[in-house]
Design a protein around this motif. Structure first.
Motif, PDB file in Angstrom:
ATOM      1  N   ALA A  82       0.855  -1.195   0.000  1.00  0.00           N
ATOM      2  CA  ALA A  82       0.000   0.000   0.000  1.00  0.00           C
ATOM      3  C   ALA A  82       0.884   1.235   0.000  1.00  0.00           C
ATOM      4  N   GLY A  83       0.314   2.348  -0.429  1.00  0.00           N
ATOM      5  CA  GLY A  83       1.016   3.616  -0.377  1.00  0.00           C
ATOM      6  C   GLY A  83       1.251   4.293  -1.709  1.00  0.00           C
ATOM      7  N   MET A  84       1.180   3.554  -2.817  1.00  0.00           N
ATOM      8  CA  MET A  84       1.455   4.157  -4.117  1.00  0.00           C
ATOM      9  C   MET A  84       0.478   5.275  -4.440  1.00  0.00           C
ATOM     10  N   ASN A  85      -0.800   5.055  -4.205  1.00  0.00           N
ATOM     11  CA  ASN A  85      -1.785   6.079  -4.538  1.00  0.00           C
ATOM     12  C   ASN A  85      -1.684   7.295  -3.624  1.00  0.00           C
ATOM     13  N   VAL A  88       1.580   9.649  -4.870  1.00  0.00           N
ATOM     14  CA  VAL A  88       1.509  10.524  -6.040  1.00  0.00           C
ATOM     15  C   VAL A  88       0.436  11.603  -5.916  1.00  0.00           C
ATOM     16  N   ARG A  89      -0.140  11.738  -4.729  1.00  0.00           N
ATOM     17  CA  ARG A  89      -1.193  12.742  -4.548  1.00  0.00           C
ATOM     18  C   ARG A  89      -0.707  13.904  -3.684  1.00  0.00           C
ATOM     19  N   PRO A 121      10.414   1.458  -5.648  1.00  0.00           N
ATOM     20  CA  PRO A 121      11.624   1.777  -6.415  1.00  0.00           C
ATOM     21  C   PRO A 121      11.731   3.278  -6.663  1.00  0.00           C
ATOM     22  N   ASP A 122      12.791   3.671  -7.346  1.00  0.00           N
ATOM     23  CA  ASP A 122      12.968   5.073  -7.738  1.00  0.00           C
ATOM     24  C   ASP A 122      12.064   5.345  -8.931  1.00  0.00           C
ATOM     25  N   LEU A 123      10.857   5.818  -8.649  1.00  0.00           N
ATOM     26  CA  LEU A 123       9.842   5.982  -9.683  1.00  0.00           C
ATOM     27  C   LEU A 123      10.224   7.042 -10.712  1.00  0.00           C
ATOM     28  N   GLY A 124      11.087   7.979 -10.326  1.00  0.00           N
ATOM     29  CA  GLY A 124      11.485   9.024 -11.247  1.00  0.00           C
ATOM     30  C   GLY A 124      12.251   8.511 -12.446  1.00  0.00           C
ATOM     31  N   ALA A 130       7.013  11.435 -11.963  1.00  0.00           N
ATOM     32  CA  ALA A 130       7.408  11.095 -10.585  1.00  0.00           C
ATOM     33  C   ALA A 130       8.824  11.517 -10.239  1.00  0.00           C
ATOM     34  N   ARG A 131       9.464  12.322 -11.077  1.00  0.00           N
ATOM     35  CA  ARG A 131      10.865  12.652 -10.833  1.00  0.00           C
ATOM     36  C   ARG A 131      11.072  13.439  -9.544  1.00  0.00           C
ATOM     37  N   ARG A 132      10.074  14.200  -9.124  1.00  0.00           N
ATOM     38  CA  ARG A 132      10.211  14.961  -7.886  1.00  0.00           C
ATOM     39  C   ARG A 132       9.770  14.167  -6.663  1.00  0.00           C
ATOM     40  N   ALA A 133       9.403  12.910  -6.875  1.00  0.00           N
ATOM     41  CA  ALA A 133       8.869  12.107  -5.772  1.00  0.00           C
ATOM     42  C   ALA A 133       9.941  11.378  -4.988  1.00  0.00           C
ATOM     43  N   LEU A 134      11.220  11.489  -5.377  1.00  0.00           N
ATOM     44  CA  LEU A 134      12.264  10.712  -4.707  1.00  0.00           C
ATOM     45  C   LEU A 134      12.313  10.962  -3.200  1.00  0.00           C
ATOM     46  N   PRO A 135      12.251  12.210  -2.715  1.00  0.00           N
ATOM     47  CA  PRO A 135      12.247  12.392  -1.254  1.00  0.00           C
ATOM     48  C   PRO A 135      11.086  11.670  -0.573  1.00  0.00           C
ATOM     49  N   ARG A 136       9.938  11.654  -1.213  1.00  0.00           N
ATOM     50  CA  ARG A 136       8.794  10.935  -0.647  1.00  0.00           C
ATOM     51  C   ARG A 136       9.068   9.433  -0.613  1.00  0.00           C
ATOM     52  N   VAL A 137       9.622   8.905  -1.695  1.00  0.00           N
ATOM     53  CA  VAL A 137       9.924   7.474  -1.758  1.00  0.00           C
ATOM     54  C   VAL A 137      10.918   7.087  -0.668  1.00  0.00           C
TER      55      VAL A 137
END
Length: 265
Positions: A82-85, A88-89, A121-124, A130-137
């Motif tokens: 869980a957590g993907m949705n 990205v929000r 994984p590194d979605l970016g 998703a390139r700006r999502a790395l800190p969240r990941v």
């Protein structure tokens, strides 16, 4: 035959566990959890499997809608993804998200089931969206590992393995794993659970040829097609407060024997 103690496997989660990206709406979706069930069922006629996952669900919905049904099935093996949705929000809150995940992990572990989960994984490297999502990941993964350790939960830690962000493992929507990605995840989870024969799950794919002006143009064209075909509809649903899971129910709500006439690829 692979020896293992599992006879009642329940998978809970969102679209990745439902199997989106591995199949279609006409013939059905397989996905990594189905593929893991295939591995676990080999030579074990007593093995049963349920998949409660529904696409589009955020972590709080998975906890509210799937945890109690999962416990009621009295599984001896549960996977929680869980957590993907949430990731990205807008309004991402790692503490709240992992709080919901940890409640699921804790209660399932307390029931006596073997519990396993997966990092991200590194979605970016897969999607420009998703390139700006790395800190969240990174934040989500660190919290998830810590929560799993507190409750003796097995973790398939995909982030350290570059192959998991290889675009060839992902479907055209760049949000869900493709058939090869789902197969790798199933093999990785089998390895995490101690099943032999899956140590190569994270082996890299053959290298791609060097980029050329023509391949760069194709990449740009693919990015445009992706934005129009996938990003646009996703954003439109968000603006309308809709989810791809609205009105949908679990594809496999009860524990039943695993039977398939489909060959894994």
């Amino acid at each position: 035959m692979t020896t293992h103690p599992y006879t009642r496997y329940v998978a809970i989660g969102d679209s990745q566990t439902e199997g989106i990206g591995d199949g279609d709406e006409v013939h059905g979706h397989r996905g990594w959890a189905d593929r893991l069930a295939e591995i676990l069922a080999e030579g074990h006629p007593e093995f049963t499997y349920a998949n409660l996952a529904v696409r589009g669900k955020v972590t709080a919905q998975i906890r509210a809608e799937q945890l109690e049904p999962a416990l009621a099935l009295k599984p001896d093996l549960v996977t929680v993804v869980a957590g993907m949705n949430d990731l990205v929000r807008p309004g991402f809150d790692a503490e709240r998200i992992v709080g919901d995940i940890e409640e699921m992990l804790a209660r399932l572990a307390e029931s006596g089931a073997r519990v396993a989960t997966v990092t991200y994984p590194d979605l970016g490297k897969v999607s420009p969206f998703a390139r700006r999502a790395l800190p969240r990941v990174l934040d989500l993964n660190a919290r998830l590992r810590a929560a799993a350790e507190r409750h003796g939960v097995a973790v398939l830690d995909v982030f350290p393995h570059p192959v998991t962000s290889d675009p060839r493992l992902w479907s055209p929507d760049r949000i869900h794993a493709g058939p090869l990605g789902h197969a790798r995840l199933a093999s990785g989870m089998a390895h995490t659970l101690g099943l032999p024969g899956h140590a190569d799950w994270s082996d890299p794919l053959p290298p791609l040829p060097p980029p050329t002006p023509v391949s760069a143009l194709r990449t740009t064209s693919a990015d445009v097609r992706w934005a129009v075909g996938f990003l646009g509809p996703w954003a439109w649903r968000r603006l309308r407060g809709r989810s791809s899971g609205d009105g949908r129910t679990a594809k496999r709500p009860e524990l039943t024997p695993w039977v398939t006439d489909k060959k894994l690829t």
